[in-house]
Motif scaffolding. Structure first.
Motif, PDB file in Angstrom:
ATOM      1  N   GLU A   1       0.752  -1.246  -0.052  1.00 33.51           N
ATOM      2  CA  GLU A   1       0.041   0.002  -0.091  1.00 33.51           C
ATOM      3  C   GLU A   1       0.739   1.243  -0.017  1.00 33.51           C
ATOM      4  OE1 GLU A   1      -2.341  -0.772   3.382  1.00 33.51           O
ATOM      5  OE2 GLU A   1      -3.754  -1.920   2.272  1.00 33.51           O
TER       6      GLU A   1
ATOM      7  N   TYR B   1       1.397   2.304  -3.456  1.00 32.39           N
ATOM      8  CA  TYR B   1       0.339   3.090  -4.178  1.00 32.39           C
ATOM      9  C   TYR B   1       0.552   4.703  -3.742  1.00 32.39           C
ATOM     10  CZ  TYR B   1      -4.184   4.150  -5.743  1.00 32.39           C
ATOM     11  OH  TYR B   1      -5.485   4.658  -6.348  1.00 32.39           O
TER      12      TYR B   1
ATOM     13  N   SER C   1      -6.583   1.416 -12.105  1.00 33.83           N
ATOM     14  CA  SER C   1      -6.169   0.958 -10.604  1.00 33.83           C
ATOM     15  C   SER C   1      -7.289   0.422  -9.834  1.00 33.83           C
ATOM     16  CB  SER C   1      -5.416   2.217  -9.936  1.00 33.83           C
ATOM     17  OG  SER C   1      -5.200   1.831  -8.597  1.00 33.83           O
TER      18      SER C   1
ATOM     19  N   ARG D   1      -7.328  -3.345  -8.633  1.00 33.68           N
ATOM     20  CA  ARG D   1      -7.644  -3.615  -7.282  1.00 33.68           C
ATOM     21  C   ARG D   1      -8.740  -4.814  -7.400  1.00 33.68           C
ATOM     22  NH1 ARG D   1      -9.562   1.057  -4.099  1.00 33.68           N
ATOM     23  NH2 ARG D   1     -11.534   0.347  -4.954  1.00 33.68           N
TER      24      ARG D   1
ATOM     25  N   SER E   1      -1.551  -0.949  -7.340  1.00 36.25           N
ATOM     26  CA  SER E   1      -0.109   0.261  -7.504  1.00 36.25           C
ATOM     27  C   SER E   1       0.346   0.040  -8.802  1.00 36.25           C
ATOM     28  CB  SER E   1       0.742  -0.335  -6.400  1.00 36.25           C
ATOM     29  OG  SER E   1       0.428  -0.026  -5.212  1.00 36.25           O
TER      30      SER E   1
END
Length: 447
Positions: free
Chosen positions: A31, A34, A72, A76, A110
């Motif tokens: 994360e 990202y 993105s 995800r 990401s």
């Protein structure tokens, strides 16, 4: 390939591995990737870079930034859904190593967020314009002074390779580029090969290339850490990281459906085509009463788009899991959506988008302008840095050099590095900044 290596949390520039079970669950390493991408200046510049309609003044269409955010989000979802199935298939990944389904989602999100970060101004025509400068324009003069692979890097300037450069290139105060996890860097690499040989096979990983000569060592480091399979004994060519297929699928889903939606909202494609072309994809999920209750074209088309994206996400997950063994051994040779039962409908949508949107008069006219702008910038900048190196600078050259960032490698004795540095600088310009610089060179800055 094995998932334990492929999910490496090690960061570019680290000397030690990072263990999943030791991660802070409130700020997981994947994360952090990202966050680092979204706060980078290179990502922010995408808000003023062409997606489909160059330099569009309407709020209907997507920039590279809005496109990247949407890819993105889709990525995800793909990653999480696949992650859950992978953990069911290989429970030790969770029970022993501590990986979660959301880890897969974070990696794909990401990598998808960054998938266009290396694209130059004016969309794919910008890549072609840079290439044409070296292939047939003033840049052709450098051919005999470069290796074949160096020259090919410039002739086929590739946004994917430029993106890997942005993510990994060290500069003052920023060793290791954005210092992303190796897993995210691997998922980012849709074409894990160098520029030559060009398209040696019909394998999807050979369609383009993804690493410049200047980043060979960085790429080999990433490939080794992840355990990517080598596909050539003579050149840099590796099998894809499996999650790169999901990044590609997210991009394919978004540009297929959303570019089509943009064309309808712009009036380039009739609204009736939306129901006609999408109905076969969403026939199991559409509720006619909901569709006809919507009062605006934008809302109706948006409803169809959402259902179509949802359908294609679920199908891409199924295709991935069906072929997971082939993906892990490097023998899966096409994009996930190439196996879609909706392939005919997808191709129909792409065809009408090409005819009505990509080849529309507005797009063609503005791409022509983009070619002229980038050709001028390349000509002036390469002349200035090479004249400076050869100590024959004109006063104009000296003025031009003052406008370039100090980080630009203008004094190196390596010609390839000088030329690649100029291309990289131009690639980071937004559409508006490229136009502004062009106007200054043409003496229009006071207009």
């Amino acid at each position: 390939m094995n998932w334990e290596q492929l999910l490496s949390l090690k960061r570019f520039g680290d000397t030690n591995k990072r263990i999943r079970k030791e991660q802070d669950e409130t700020r997981l390493g994947f994360e952090v990737d990202y966050d680092r991408i979204i706060f980078s200046s290179e990502f922010r510049s995408l808000q003023d870079k062409t997606q489909v309609i160059p330099l569009s003044e309407t709020d209907f269409v997507h920039t590279r930034l809005t496109h990247s955010l949407e890819v993105s989000v889709v990525g995800r979802s793909l990653g999480r859904l696949v992650g859950k199935k992978i953990l069911d298939k290989y429970p030790h990944l969770q029970n022993v190593h501590g990986y979660q389904a959301n880890d897969f989602g974070a990696i794909v999100a990401s990598a998808a967020l960054a998938h266009d970060i290396g694209n130059p101004p004016f969309g794919h025509s910008g890549e072609k314009a840079i290439g044409e400068f070296f292939k047939t324009g003033d840049g052709k003069q450098y051919k005999e002074k470069l290796t074949d692979k160096e020259y090919q890097d410039l002739c086929d300037f590739e946004g994917n390779a430029n993106g890997f450069k942005i993510l990994t290139e060290s500069r003052a105060g920023r060793d290791g580029g954005l210092r992303l996890s190796y897993a995210t860097l691997g998922a980012f690499m849709k074409y894990p090969k160098e520029s030559l040989p060009k398209s040696p096979t019909k394998h999807i990983a050979d369609k383009k290339y993804g690493v410049f000569q200047s980043e060979k060592e960085a790429f080999l480091d990433v490939a080794t850490e992840l355990g990517l399979l080598k596909r050539s004994d003579n050149d840099i060519s590796y099998a894809r990281h499996p999650l790169a297929y999901l990044v590609e699928a997210a991009d394919d889903i978004c540009y297929t459906i959303i570019d089509f939606e943009d064309g309808i909202n712009l009036g380039l494609i009739q609204e009736e085509f939306a129901l006609e072309y999408l109905s076969k994809i969403i026939r199991n999920t559409i509720k006619p009463e909901n569709y006809y209750a919507l009062s605006t074209k934008k809302d109706r088309v948006g409803y169809l788009r959402a259902l179509a994206i949802g359908t294609l996400i679920n199908e891409a997950v199924d295709i991935f899991m069906e072929h997971e063994d082939a993906i892990l051994n490097g023998s899966f040779d096409c994009a996930l959506l190439d196996k879609s039962k909706y392939e005919a409908q997808i191709n129909d949508i792409i065809k009408i988008s090409i005819d009505k949107v990509y080849m529309s008069e507005e797009v063609v006219d503005k791409e022509i302008s983009g070619y002229q702008i980038l050709n001028k910038l390349l000509s002036v900048y390469t002349t200035a840095i090479n004249n400076s190196f050869n100590e024959v600078s004109s006063n104009y050259d000296k003025l031009i050099l003052k406008t370039l960032p100090k980080s630009l490698q203008t004094n190196t004795s390596d010609l390839y590095t000088r030329l690649a540095s100029v291309c990289h600088h131009i690639s980071l310009l937004s559409d508006s900044k490229a136009i502004l610089n062009y106007k200054k060179m043409k003496g229009f800055q006071f207009n």
